[in-house]
Scaffold this active site. Structure first.
Site, PDB file in Angstrom:
ATOM      1  N   GLU A  34      22.211  19.445  53.024  1.00  0.00           N
ATOM      2  CA  GLU A  34      23.198  20.519  52.983  1.00  0.00           C
ATOM      3  C   GLU A  34      23.107  21.115  51.576  1.00  0.00           C
ATOM      4  O   GLU A  34      23.134  20.372  50.594  1.00  0.00           O
ATOM      5  CB  GLU A  34      24.612  19.971  53.210  1.00  0.00           C
ATOM      6  CG  GLU A  34      25.634  21.101  53.228  1.00  0.00           C
ATOM      7  CD  GLU A  34      27.092  20.637  53.264  1.00  0.00           C
ATOM      8  OE1 GLU A  34      27.343  19.436  53.095  1.00  0.00           O
ATOM      9  OE2 GLU A  34      27.962  21.509  53.463  1.00  0.00           O
ATOM     10  N   ARG A 258      21.071   3.912  53.623  1.00  0.00           N
ATOM     11  CA  ARG A 258      20.886   4.736  52.439  1.00  0.00           C
ATOM     12  C   ARG A 258      20.621   3.860  51.225  1.00  0.00           C
ATOM     13  O   ARG A 258      20.907   2.669  51.222  1.00  0.00           O
ATOM     14  CB  ARG A 258      22.123   5.597  52.197  1.00  0.00           C
ATOM     15  CG  ARG A 258      23.364   4.766  51.847  1.00  0.00           C
ATOM     16  CD  ARG A 258      24.471   5.609  51.235  1.00  0.00           C
ATOM     17  NE  ARG A 258      25.003   6.590  52.174  1.00  0.00           N
ATOM     18  CZ  ARG A 258      24.931   7.908  51.967  1.00  0.00           C
ATOM     19  NH1 ARG A 258      24.346   8.373  50.891  1.00  0.00           N
ATOM     20  NH2 ARG A 258      25.452   8.730  52.836  1.00  0.00           N
ATOM     21  N   LYS A 268      27.356  12.697  46.061  1.00  0.00           N
ATOM     22  CA  LYS A 268      27.365  14.052  45.506  1.00  0.00           C
ATOM     23  C   LYS A 268      28.720  14.361  44.883  1.00  0.00           C
ATOM     24  O   LYS A 268      28.811  15.033  43.864  1.00  0.00           O
ATOM     25  CB  LYS A 268      27.096  15.062  46.620  1.00  0.00           C
ATOM     26  CG  LYS A 268      25.644  15.233  46.967  1.00  0.00           C
ATOM     27  CD  LYS A 268      25.490  16.485  47.829  1.00  0.00           C
ATOM     28  CE  LYS A 268      24.400  16.322  48.856  1.00  0.00           C
ATOM     29  NZ  LYS A 268      24.406  17.396  49.867  1.00  0.00           N
TER      30      LYS A 268
END
Length: 557
Positions: A34, A258, A268
């Site tokens: 994104e 992850r 983020k």
RNA sequence: AGCCCGAUAGUAUAAUGGUAGUACGACGGUUUUUGGUACCGUUUGUCUUGGUUCGAAUCCAGGUCGGGCUACCA
């Protein structure tokens, strides 16, 4: 690439698909960021996985920007992401955007409405949350759940036409309010946002939710293996539900764990806080775990790819030790970087028996790890040298192999010197060291027979150039700042950046102005010329120190 | 709480019913004109309780622990 390495679970799945002829042996993956932040080392794991898998099985990988939320997304991020992926060494087959599919996605929604599988809901966000129930109790139907197909069609079109305000209505899938999976309890699939989109501008005021966009985008592109992280596991039934009910290409979702790494943060949101609240100097600060930060720190693409290869792919949660990343960059730079001499904390050494005004040009190989030394450079040598303050001790312990009263050591690429004397100022600080050299001990031509255990680096005083050197330590004081009590920012390491405004460097380092060039400063570590450098003012960032077994010895006492 | 996912040395990762191995780290040593590199060695592990089996890290059941889910984010 080692052929013997055993297959990870995704490779097993792909090889099984290949063996069974699924998708005619075609492999198409995608990397779907994104555009609302910079890529970090965790994304590098995903990039290496998706592009690596495709490469291994003669497939391709699309770069797809998952841009369904115009309020958080920006072209600045699109550009940085593209640059980072390229820098890492990967080429995408196509550059795509979920927003390219907004028309198609709208039609998909209409299809669902016509099938009686979606409805327009006027409930507020709070009401919808209440309708969802909780994990132990089923949800309750919205009063708008039984609207007719015709009414839903009309209202949805009106939503698109901008007749309603943000939040006034949503489109929901009609699935199962009693599902133990909360994502299946009539999830919202379209919402109204009167916001300017970075690509579609003001064309749309309704935007699809992730769950109504991602799987369909995969399907439109005919992605064969859609790989994401573990937190999307509960979304998979919804991913499949959409594809099945729309009767479109059956992409399949697979999940892996992850990357987490100690002494840093990897979300983020947290990274954005560090940037916005000036704990660091931007997304590409050399202490950040972002790709651009690692690049600025001096990491090579190859070292990051190697790291991603070594950490493996699995489904269990993990926290990788940052020392593995450091191992990977040392391993790479040891073989590739030129050796240079730089004195970071200088003290002057005078060679009392060296002729005043004499200068010798000594040869030093660029890299002893390369056959032939990878060429060489010339080092000016004179009577006065800068050496590292820590290479002299007034009262050295037994195993100290450098300089101290009466001790001898080798000057790298030069002569053996013996310390005879030193000078102190009024406050007792050593300000100058006096040595004598053995003229017949010249490097490569040593007939002195003197045996010394230590070698130190140096820079000739009259020939020295200066540079700013930035020494970096880990950004956090604790292994897992995110799991500590209180705000993670309380655990930022206050000594994570130390600036040396004037270090002395050998002239060869200044001759070749080339930002992003990486060097080993002999005995001090690997350094990269920072992009802040100008030919008049050089700046070097320390990528990583060398392993230092002497420091361990000292620590033990 | 319900559902889902997971559990092998300090950290990661193999062993796919048949000798628990590898890497990083740590520790010790050899070599060395970088106390680097290279090389050699040492150390530590199958969450638990049952079951199936000649044989279980692996298959089954219960438990424990860790993570995820209950956003008009992705």
């Amino acid at each position: 690439m080692s052929e013997e390495r055993s297959l990870n679970f995704l490779e097993e799945i792909i090889e099984k698909d290949l063996a069974e002829g699924t998708h005619d042996g075609r492999v198409l993956t995608r990397f779907p960021p994104e555009p609302n932040g910079y890529l970090h080392i965790g994304h590098a794991k995903s990039i290496c996985l998706n592009f690596g898998l495709a490469k291994k099985y003669n497939g391709k990988t699309n770069l797809r920007f998952d841009d369904t939320n115009p309020v958080t997304e920006d072209t600045e991020y699109v550009e940085s992401i593209k640059e980072d992926v390229k820098w890492l060494g990967f080429n995408w087959a196509e550059e795509l955007y979920t927003s390219d599919y907004f028309d198609k996605l709208y039609e998909f929604a209409v299809t669902l409405i016509k099938k009686g599988l979606a409805y327009v809901d006027d409930s507020t966000s709070e009401e919808i949350a209440a309708q969802k129930g909780n994990p132990t109790e089923p949800g309750t139907p919205s009063p708008y759940r039984s609207r007719s197909v015709e009414e839903n069609l009309r209202l949805f079109e009106e939503m698109k036409e901008g007749k309603y305000r943000d939040g006034e209505k949503v489109l929901r899938a009609k699935i199962d309010l009693a599902s133990p999976n909360m994502h299946m309890r009539d999830p919202i699939i379209y919402r109204i946002k009167h916001a300017h989109h970075h690509r579609t501008g003001d064309k749309w005021c309704i935007y699809p939710m992730y769950d109504f966009a991602h799987g369909q985008s995969d399907s439109i592109e005919e992605i064969t293996h859609s790989i994401c992280t573990l937190e999307f596991i509960p979304h998979r039934p919804l991913y499949n539900w959409c594809i099945e009910n729309l009767e479109i290409f059956p992409s399949k979702q697979y999940e892996f764990a992850r990357l987490n790494m100690n002494y840093t943060v990897m979300s983020k949101r947290k990274l954005l806080q560090l940037v916005n609240e000036n704990y660091v100097n931007g997304w590409d600060d050399a202490r950040m775990p972002t790709i651009s930060g690692l690049r600025r720190r001096g990491y090579t693409p190859a070292s990051i790819r190697e790291f991603c290869e070594r950490i493996g792919i699995q489904k269990r949660e993990n926290i990788i030790d940052v020392s593995l990343l450091e191992f990977c960059i040392r391993e790479d730079l040891n073989k590739t970087s030129w050796r240079r001499m730089a004195v970071l904390d200088p003290i002057k050494m005078v060679i009392t028996n060296y002729p005043e005004g004499q200068v010798e040009m000594l040869e030093g190989e660029n890299n002893p790890e390369v056959e032939g030394g990878d060429g060489s450079r010339l080092l000016p040598f004179s009577k006065e040298l800068w050496i590292e303050r820590e290479d002299f001790m007034e009262n050295p312990p037994k195993k100290f192999f450098r300089l101290g009263p009466g001790l001898s050591t080798r000057l790298k690429h030069a002569y053996i010197v013996t310390c005879n004397d030193f000078v102190k100022d009024e406050s007792g600080n050593v300000t100058e060291i006096h040595c004598t050299y053995a003229p017949n001990s010249k490097s490569g031509n040593d007939t002195s027979g003197i045996m010394v255990k230590g070698t130190i680096h140096w820079v000739s005083v009259p020939h020295a150039k200066t540079a700013e050197v930035r020494l970096y330590e880990r950004l956090f004081k604790v292994e897992n700042p995110a799991s500590e009590e209180g705000d993670f920012k309380e655990y930022v390491n206050p000594d994570s950046l130390q600036v040396i405004s004037q270090a002395f460097i050998e002239p060869a380092l200044a001759d070749d102005f080339n930002p992003e060039h990486r060097f080993q400063f002999i005995r001090k570590g690997y350094f990269v010329m920072d992009k802040d450098s100008t030919p008049e003012h050089l700046v070097f960032n320390r990528t990583v120190t060398l392993k230092d077994s002497w420091a361990k010895e000292v620590k033990k006492g």
